[in-house]
Write a protein that holds these residues in place. Structure first.
Motif, mmCIF file in Angstrom:
data_model
loop_
_atom_site.group_PDB
_atom_site.id
_atom_site.type_symbol
_atom_site.label_atom_id
_atom_site.label_comp_id
_atom_site.label_asym_id
_atom_site.label_seq_id
_atom_site.Cartn_x
_atom_site.Cartn_y
_atom_site.Cartn_z
ATOM 1 N N ASP A 1 0.815 -1.218 0.000
ATOM 2 C CA ASP A 1 0.000 0.000 0.000
ATOM 3 C C ASP A 1 0.848 1.268 0.000
ATOM 4 O O ASP A 1 0.311 2.372 0.145
ATOM 5 C CB ASP A 1 -0.974 0.002 1.183
ATOM 6 C CG ASP A 1 -0.283 -0.027 2.540
ATOM 7 O OD1 ASP A 1 0.971 0.036 2.587
ATOM 8 O OD2 ASP A 1 -0.985 -0.121 3.570
ATOM 9 N N ARG A 2 2.157 1.124 -0.191
ATOM 10 C CA ARG A 2 3.035 2.294 -0.316
ATOM 11 C C ARG A 2 3.427 2.550 -1.771
ATOM 12 O O ARG A 2 4.166 3.483 -2.058
ATOM 13 C CB ARG A 2 4.315 2.093 0.513
ATOM 14 C CG ARG A 2 4.069 1.772 1.968
ATOM 15 C CD ARG A 2 5.372 1.495 2.732
ATOM 16 N NE ARG A 2 6.197 0.495 2.057
ATOM 17 C CZ ARG A 2 5.993 -0.814 2.128
ATOM 18 N NH1 ARG A 2 4.983 -1.283 2.844
ATOM 19 N NH2 ARG A 2 6.802 -1.648 1.500
ATOM 20 N N SER A 3 2.944 1.708 -2.684
ATOM 21 C CA SER A 3 3.354 1.806 -4.089
ATOM 22 C C SER A 3 2.631 2.932 -4.813
ATOM 23 O O SER A 3 1.554 3.373 -4.405
ATOM 24 C CB SER A 3 3.075 0.474 -4.804
ATOM 25 O OG SER A 3 1.680 0.273 -4.938
ATOM 26 N N MET A 4 3.214 3.373 -5.932
ATOM 27 C CA MET A 4 2.548 4.367 -6.771
ATOM 28 C C MET A 4 1.283 3.781 -7.388
ATOM 29 O O MET A 4 0.268 4.469 -7.549
ATOM 30 C CB MET A 4 3.505 4.852 -7.868
ATOM 31 C CG MET A 4 2.926 5.958 -8.740
ATOM 32 S SD MET A 4 2.542 7.483 -7.806
ATOM 33 C CE MET A 4 4.170 8.250 -7.774
ATOM 34 N N PHE A 5 1.332 2.499 -7.733
ATOM 35 C CA PHE A 5 0.154 1.802 -8.240
ATOM 36 C C PHE A 5 -1.003 1.963 -7.258
ATOM 37 O O PHE A 5 -2.142 2.256 -7.647
ATOM 38 C CB PHE A 5 0.516 0.322 -8.423
ATOM 39 C CG PHE A 5 -0.535 -0.535 -9.083
ATOM 40 C CD1 PHE A 5 -0.453 -0.844 -10.434
ATOM 41 C CD2 PHE A 5 -1.582 -1.076 -8.355
ATOM 42 C CE1 PHE A 5 -1.396 -1.667 -11.049
ATOM 43 C CE2 PHE A 5 -2.535 -1.894 -8.955
ATOM 44 C CZ PHE A 5 -2.437 -2.183 -10.304
ATOM 45 N N HIS A 6 -0.723 1.783 -5.980
ATOM 46 C CA HIS A 6 -1.776 1.890 -4.971
ATOM 47 C C HIS A 6 -2.266 3.326 -4.824
ATOM 48 O O HIS A 6 -3.459 3.558 -4.576
ATOM 49 C CB HIS A 6 -1.281 1.372 -3.625
ATOM 50 C CG HIS A 6 -2.358 1.315 -2.586
ATOM 51 N ND1 HIS A 6 -3.357 0.374 -2.601
ATOM 52 C CD2 HIS A 6 -2.616 2.118 -1.505
ATOM 53 C CE1 HIS A 6 -4.174 0.570 -1.585
ATOM 54 N NE2 HIS A 6 -3.756 1.623 -0.903
ATOM 55 N N VAL A 7 -1.359 4.279 -4.954
ATOM 56 C CA VAL A 7 -1.772 5.690 -4.871
ATOM 57 C C VAL A 7 -2.835 5.982 -5.929
ATOM 58 O O VAL A 7 -3.885 6.568 -5.630
ATOM 59 C CB VAL A 7 -0.557 6.627 -5.062
ATOM 60 C CG1 VAL A 7 -1.018 8.079 -5.207
ATOM 61 C CG2 VAL A 7 0.403 6.503 -3.889
ATOM 62 N N PHE A 8 -2.571 5.585 -7.174
ATOM 63 C CA PHE A 8 -3.554 5.794 -8.236
ATOM 64 C C PHE A 8 -4.864 5.070 -7.915
ATOM 65 O O PHE A 8 -5.954 5.642 -8.015
ATOM 66 C CB PHE A 8 -3.005 5.282 -9.576
ATOM 67 C CG PHE A 8 -1.981 6.165 -10.222
ATOM 68 C CD1 PHE A 8 -2.280 7.487 -10.522
ATOM 69 C CD2 PHE A 8 -0.730 5.680 -10.561
ATOM 70 C CE1 PHE A 8 -1.347 8.310 -11.128
ATOM 71 C CE2 PHE A 8 0.215 6.493 -11.174
ATOM 72 C CZ PHE A 8 -0.098 7.811 -11.457
#
Length: 305
Positions: free
Chosen positions: A186-193
Protein backbone atom coordinates in the motif's frame (compact mmCIF):
# COMPACT_ATOMS: atom_id res chain seq x y z
CA UNK A 1 -2.74 -31.34 -27.07
CA UNK A 2 -6.56 -30.98 -27.01
CA UNK A 3 -7.99 -27.57 -26.18
CA UNK A 4 -9.64 -26.97 -22.79
CA UNK A 5 -13.35 -27.75 -22.80
CA UNK A 6 -14.55 -24.12 -22.87
CA UNK A 7 -12.20 -23.22 -25.73
CA UNK A 8 -13.21 -26.30 -27.71
CA UNK A 9 -16.82 -25.14 -27.50
CA UNK A 10 -15.76 -21.67 -28.50
CA UNK A 11 -14.00 -22.98 -31.59
CA UNK A 12 -17.04 -25.05 -32.52
CA UNK A 13 -19.18 -21.93 -32.38
CA UNK A 14 -16.80 -20.11 -34.69
CA UNK A 15 -17.08 -22.96 -37.24
CA UNK A 16 -16.88 -21.79 -40.81
CA UNK A 17 -15.96 -18.27 -39.75
CA UNK A 18 -12.53 -19.37 -38.55
CA UNK A 19 -10.71 -18.89 -41.88
CA UNK A 20 -12.26 -15.48 -42.42
CA UNK A 21 -11.53 -14.62 -38.80
CA UNK A 22 -7.85 -15.39 -39.23
CA UNK A 23 -7.71 -13.14 -42.29
CA UNK A 24 -9.47 -10.33 -40.45
CA UNK A 25 -7.17 -10.75 -37.46
CA UNK A 26 -4.12 -10.53 -39.71
CA UNK A 27 -5.43 -7.37 -41.34
CA UNK A 28 -6.30 -5.90 -37.95
CA UNK A 29 -2.83 -6.65 -36.64
CA UNK A 30 -1.36 -4.82 -39.62
CA UNK A 31 -3.58 -1.82 -38.98
CA UNK A 32 -3.18 -1.80 -35.21
CA UNK A 33 -0.38 0.70 -35.17
CA UNK A 34 -1.07 3.98 -33.44
CA UNK A 35 0.03 7.36 -34.65
CA UNK A 36 1.46 8.96 -31.55
CA UNK A 37 4.13 11.29 -30.32
CA UNK A 38 5.64 12.18 -26.99
CA UNK A 39 5.60 15.66 -25.50
CA UNK A 40 8.84 16.40 -27.31
CA UNK A 41 7.43 15.25 -30.64
CA UNK A 42 9.32 11.97 -31.11
CA UNK A 43 7.69 8.96 -32.73
CA UNK A 44 7.95 5.97 -30.38
CA UNK A 45 5.96 3.26 -32.17
CA UNK A 46 2.46 2.02 -31.33
CA UNK A 47 0.56 1.33 -28.14
CA UNK A 48 0.99 -2.44 -28.34
CA UNK A 49 4.74 -2.01 -28.76
CA UNK A 50 4.91 0.32 -25.76
CA UNK A 51 3.16 -2.13 -23.46
CA UNK A 52 5.07 -5.13 -24.83
CA UNK A 53 8.34 -3.25 -24.39
CA UNK A 54 7.52 -2.34 -20.81
CA UNK A 55 6.65 -5.94 -19.92
CA UNK A 56 9.66 -7.41 -21.72
CA UNK A 57 11.97 -5.19 -19.68
CA UNK A 58 10.81 -6.57 -16.31
CA UNK A 59 12.76 -9.08 -14.26
CA UNK A 60 13.02 -10.11 -10.59
CA UNK A 61 16.31 -8.22 -10.26
CA UNK A 62 14.94 -5.06 -11.90
CA UNK A 63 14.56 -1.65 -10.22
CA UNK A 64 11.73 -0.61 -7.93
CA UNK A 65 11.18 1.92 -5.16
CA UNK A 66 8.20 3.29 -3.28
CA UNK A 67 7.25 6.91 -4.04
CA UNK A 68 8.10 9.68 -1.62
CA UNK A 69 5.46 11.82 0.06
CA UNK A 70 5.64 14.64 -2.50
CA UNK A 71 5.48 12.16 -5.37
CA UNK A 72 2.39 10.49 -3.93
CA UNK A 73 0.74 13.87 -3.53
CA UNK A 74 1.43 14.83 -7.14
CA UNK A 75 -0.09 11.55 -8.36
CA UNK A 76 -3.21 12.10 -6.22
CA UNK A 77 -3.65 15.59 -7.64
CA UNK A 78 -3.18 14.28 -11.19
CA UNK A 79 -5.95 11.70 -10.75
CA UNK A 80 -8.17 14.44 -9.38
CA UNK A 81 -7.50 16.54 -12.46
CA UNK A 82 -8.22 13.58 -14.75
CA UNK A 83 -11.58 12.87 -13.11
CA UNK A 84 -12.78 16.19 -11.73
CA UNK A 85 -11.09 18.58 -14.10
CA UNK A 86 -9.10 21.63 -13.09
CA UNK A 87 -6.61 24.21 -14.18
CA UNK A 88 -3.36 22.26 -13.80
CA UNK A 89 -2.82 19.60 -16.51
CA UNK A 90 -2.18 16.06 -15.23
CA UNK A 91 0.86 15.83 -17.52
CA UNK A 92 2.46 18.79 -15.74
CA UNK A 93 1.85 17.30 -12.31
CA UNK A 94 3.17 13.88 -13.29
CA UNK A 95 6.13 15.14 -15.31
CA UNK A 96 7.47 16.67 -12.10
CA UNK A 97 7.78 13.19 -10.58
CA UNK A 98 9.26 11.39 -13.57
CA UNK A 99 6.28 10.46 -15.75
CA UNK A 100 6.27 11.16 -19.47
CA UNK A 101 3.00 11.72 -21.33
CA UNK A 102 2.79 10.01 -24.70
CA UNK A 103 -0.21 11.04 -26.80
CA UNK A 104 -1.61 9.24 -29.81
CA UNK A 105 -4.53 8.01 -31.88
CA UNK A 106 -5.44 4.34 -32.23
CA UNK A 107 -5.59 3.35 -35.89
CA UNK A 108 -8.37 0.82 -35.23
CA UNK A 109 -11.05 3.31 -34.24
CA UNK A 110 -9.52 6.78 -34.14
CA UNK A 111 -9.80 7.04 -30.34
CA UNK A 112 -7.17 9.21 -28.72
CA UNK A 113 -5.08 7.98 -25.82
CA UNK A 114 -2.50 9.30 -23.39
CA UNK A 115 -0.03 6.98 -21.71
CA UNK A 116 1.62 8.42 -18.62
CA UNK A 117 4.72 6.24 -18.33
CA UNK A 118 7.04 6.48 -15.35
CA UNK A 119 10.82 6.56 -15.46
CA UNK A 120 11.96 2.94 -15.72
CA UNK A 121 14.30 3.37 -12.74
CA UNK A 122 11.32 3.81 -10.42
CA UNK A 123 9.46 0.67 -11.49
CA UNK A 124 6.11 2.47 -11.31
CA UNK A 125 4.72 1.50 -14.70
CA UNK A 126 2.06 3.73 -16.12
CA UNK A 127 -1.50 4.92 -16.50
CA UNK A 128 -3.28 4.73 -19.85
CA UNK A 129 -6.33 6.95 -20.39
CA UNK A 130 -8.64 8.24 -23.10
CA UNK A 131 -8.25 11.99 -22.51
CA UNK A 132 -11.46 13.17 -24.19
CA UNK A 133 -13.78 10.87 -22.18
CA UNK A 134 -14.48 10.92 -18.42
CA UNK A 135 -12.95 7.95 -16.60
CA UNK A 136 -15.74 5.53 -15.68
CA UNK A 137 -13.79 2.33 -15.00
CA UNK A 138 -10.24 1.14 -14.33
CA UNK A 139 -8.60 -2.08 -15.53
CA UNK A 140 -5.57 -2.97 -13.44
CA UNK A 141 -2.55 -5.16 -14.27
CA UNK A 142 -0.51 -5.52 -11.07
CA UNK A 143 1.73 -8.45 -12.09
CA UNK A 144 2.92 -8.02 -15.70
CA UNK A 145 5.63 -10.50 -16.76
CA UNK A 146 4.52 -12.78 -13.91
CA UNK A 147 0.79 -13.31 -14.52
CA UNK A 148 1.47 -13.89 -18.20
CA UNK A 149 -0.61 -12.10 -20.83
CA UNK A 150 -2.73 -10.18 -18.32
CA UNK A 151 -1.40 -6.97 -19.88
CA UNK A 152 -2.69 -8.11 -23.29
CA UNK A 153 -6.17 -8.66 -21.87
CA UNK A 154 -5.97 -5.37 -20.00
CA UNK A 155 -5.14 -3.46 -23.17
CA UNK A 156 -7.92 -5.25 -25.06
CA UNK A 157 -10.42 -4.26 -22.36
CA UNK A 158 -9.19 -0.66 -22.44
CA UNK A 159 -9.99 -0.58 -26.15
CA UNK A 160 -13.44 -2.13 -25.72
CA UNK A 161 -14.59 -0.09 -22.72
CA UNK A 162 -14.89 3.61 -23.65
CA UNK A 163 -14.07 5.78 -20.69
CA UNK A 164 -11.80 3.18 -19.12
CA UNK A 165 -8.28 3.66 -17.82
CA UNK A 166 -5.59 0.99 -17.61
CA UNK A 167 -3.21 0.94 -14.67
CA UNK A 168 -0.12 -1.26 -15.13
CA UNK A 169 2.72 -1.95 -12.72
CA UNK A 170 6.25 -1.28 -13.90
CA UNK A 171 8.25 -3.91 -12.05
CA UNK A 172 8.29 -7.67 -11.71
CA UNK A 173 6.40 -8.61 -8.54
CA UNK A 174 9.52 -10.24 -7.06
CA UNK A 175 11.74 -7.18 -7.50
CA UNK A 176 13.28 -5.56 -4.42
CA UNK A 177 12.42 -8.40 -2.11
CA UNK A 178 8.77 -8.50 -3.20
CA UNK A 179 8.25 -4.78 -2.46
CA UNK A 180 7.23 -4.51 -6.11
CA UNK A 181 4.24 -6.78 -5.52
CA UNK A 182 1.89 -3.82 -5.74
CA UNK A 183 -1.20 -5.91 -4.97
CA UNK A 184 0.21 -6.27 -1.45
CA UNK A 185 2.09 -2.99 -1.06
CA UNK A 186 0.00 0.00 0.00
CA UNK A 187 3.03 2.29 -0.32
CA UNK A 188 3.35 1.81 -4.09
CA UNK A 189 2.55 4.37 -6.77
CA UNK A 190 0.15 1.80 -8.24
CA UNK A 191 -1.78 1.89 -4.97
CA UNK A 192 -1.77 5.69 -4.87
CA UNK A 193 -3.55 5.79 -8.24
CA UNK A 194 -5.95 3.00 -7.27
CA UNK A 195 -6.85 4.63 -3.97
CA UNK A 196 -7.68 7.92 -5.65
CA UNK A 197 -9.97 6.14 -8.10
CA UNK A 198 -11.65 4.33 -5.20
CA UNK A 199 -12.21 7.59 -3.31
CA UNK A 200 -14.07 8.88 -6.34
CA UNK A 201 -16.18 5.74 -6.66
CA UNK A 202 -14.66 4.50 -9.92
CA UNK A 203 -15.13 0.70 -10.33
CA UNK A 204 -11.92 -1.30 -10.64
CA UNK A 205 -11.22 -4.69 -12.23
CA UNK A 206 -7.87 -6.24 -11.32
CA UNK A 207 -6.48 -9.04 -13.50
CA UNK A 208 -4.47 -11.97 -12.15
CA UNK A 209 -3.40 -15.41 -13.31
CA UNK A 210 -3.07 -18.81 -11.66
CA UNK A 211 -1.62 -22.15 -12.71
CA UNK A 212 -4.31 -24.58 -13.83
CA UNK A 213 -3.09 -27.17 -11.31
CA UNK A 214 -3.81 -24.74 -8.45
CA UNK A 215 -7.56 -25.14 -8.89
CA UNK A 216 -8.27 -28.04 -11.27
CA UNK A 217 -12.05 -27.63 -11.08
CA UNK A 218 -12.13 -24.02 -12.27
CA UNK A 219 -10.94 -21.89 -15.16
CA UNK A 220 -11.53 -18.56 -13.38
CA UNK A 221 -12.03 -17.16 -9.90
CA UNK A 222 -14.21 -14.09 -9.45
CA UNK A 223 -14.05 -12.32 -6.10
CA UNK A 224 -14.44 -8.91 -4.51
CA UNK A 225 -11.32 -9.04 -2.35
CA UNK A 226 -11.97 -7.78 1.16
CA UNK A 227 -15.27 -6.21 0.15
CA UNK A 228 -18.79 -7.61 0.05
CA UNK A 229 -20.35 -9.21 -3.00
CA UNK A 230 -21.11 -6.59 -5.66
CA UNK A 231 -23.21 -6.52 -8.81
CA UNK A 232 -20.30 -6.13 -11.20
CA UNK A 233 -18.65 -9.30 -9.89
CA UNK A 234 -21.93 -11.20 -10.08
CA UNK A 235 -22.45 -10.13 -13.70
CA UNK A 236 -18.88 -11.04 -14.71
CA UNK A 237 -19.25 -14.49 -13.17
CA UNK A 238 -22.60 -14.96 -14.90
CA UNK A 239 -21.28 -13.93 -18.31
CA UNK A 240 -18.26 -16.23 -17.98
CA UNK A 241 -20.46 -19.16 -16.98
CA UNK A 242 -22.64 -18.47 -20.02
CA UNK A 243 -19.53 -19.12 -22.14
CA UNK A 244 -19.03 -22.50 -20.42
CA UNK A 245 -16.16 -21.21 -18.31
CA UNK A 246 -15.91 -23.01 -14.98
CA UNK A 247 -16.09 -20.21 -12.41
CA UNK A 248 -15.35 -20.28 -8.70
CA UNK A 249 -17.31 -17.45 -7.07
CA UNK A 250 -15.55 -16.47 -3.86
CA UNK A 251 -18.75 -15.29 -2.17
CA UNK A 252 -20.23 -18.77 -2.67
CA UNK A 253 -17.29 -21.19 -2.45
CA UNK A 254 -13.76 -21.46 -1.10
CA UNK A 255 -11.32 -20.93 -3.97
CA UNK A 256 -8.07 -22.24 -2.41
CA UNK A 257 -6.58 -18.88 -1.49
CA UNK A 258 -7.30 -17.18 -4.83
CA UNK A 259 -9.99 -14.91 -3.39
CA UNK A 260 -7.75 -11.84 -3.10
CA UNK A 261 -8.80 -11.07 0.47
CA UNK A 262 -5.36 -9.62 1.30
CA UNK A 263 -5.23 -7.46 -1.84
CA UNK A 264 -4.61 -3.90 -0.64
CA UNK A 265 -6.43 -2.23 -3.54
CA UNK A 266 -9.48 -4.36 -2.76
CA UNK A 267 -9.27 -3.44 0.93
CA UNK A 268 -9.07 0.26 0.14
CA UNK A 269 -11.93 0.08 -2.35
CA UNK A 270 -14.08 -1.60 0.31
CA UNK A 271 -13.25 1.18 2.77
CA UNK A 272 -14.50 3.73 0.26
CA UNK A 273 -17.54 1.72 -0.82
CA UNK A 274 -16.28 1.42 -4.41
CA UNK A 275 -16.80 -1.65 -6.60
CA UNK A 276 -13.71 -3.84 -6.92
CA UNK A 277 -13.42 -7.14 -8.77
CA UNK A 278 -10.46 -9.48 -8.42
CA UNK A 279 -10.39 -11.74 -11.49
CA UNK A 280 -8.07 -14.75 -11.46
CA UNK A 281 -7.67 -16.56 -14.78
CA UNK A 282 -6.18 -19.98 -15.44
CA UNK A 283 -3.54 -20.42 -18.13
CA UNK A 284 -6.08 -21.99 -20.47
CA UNK A 285 -7.87 -18.63 -20.66
CA UNK A 286 -4.74 -16.46 -20.87
CA UNK A 287 -2.64 -18.56 -23.21
CA UNK A 288 -3.94 -17.44 -26.60
CA UNK A 289 -6.08 -14.79 -28.20
CA UNK A 290 -9.17 -17.00 -28.36
CA UNK A 291 -9.30 -17.46 -24.59
CA UNK A 292 -8.57 -13.81 -23.87
CA UNK A 293 -11.30 -12.71 -26.29
CA UNK A 294 -13.76 -14.96 -24.52
CA UNK A 295 -12.95 -13.26 -21.20
CA UNK A 296 -12.94 -9.82 -22.80
CA UNK A 297 -16.40 -10.30 -24.30
CA UNK A 298 -17.79 -11.58 -21.01
CA UNK A 299 -16.37 -8.63 -19.05
CA UNK A 300 -17.59 -6.08 -21.60
CA UNK A 301 -21.08 -7.61 -21.56
CA UNK A 302 -21.09 -7.53 -17.76
CA UNK A 303 -19.92 -3.92 -17.61
CA UNK A 304 -22.53 -2.84 -20.13
CA UNK A 305 -25.23 -4.89 -18.44
Amino acid sequence: MPLPRHLTLRHQRLGRRSTAGLLIAALAATALGCSRTGDDGDDRGNLDVMIDSLVASLSPDGPYRDPRKAERQAARQAVGQLIDGGTEPPAKLLSGVGFRAVHGVQATDGRKFTFYRADEDTGWGGLLVEPSVPIRSVVEVPHPAYDLNTEKLGLDLFRRLPGSAMLIAGAHRQAEGDDADVAHNDRSMFHVFSEEFAERGVPQLQLHGFADRSLPGADAVVSTGAGPENELAVRIARELKAEDVRVCRAWVSHCVGLEGTTNVQGTTAAEHGAEFVHLELGWGLRRDESGRQLVRDAVVAAWNG
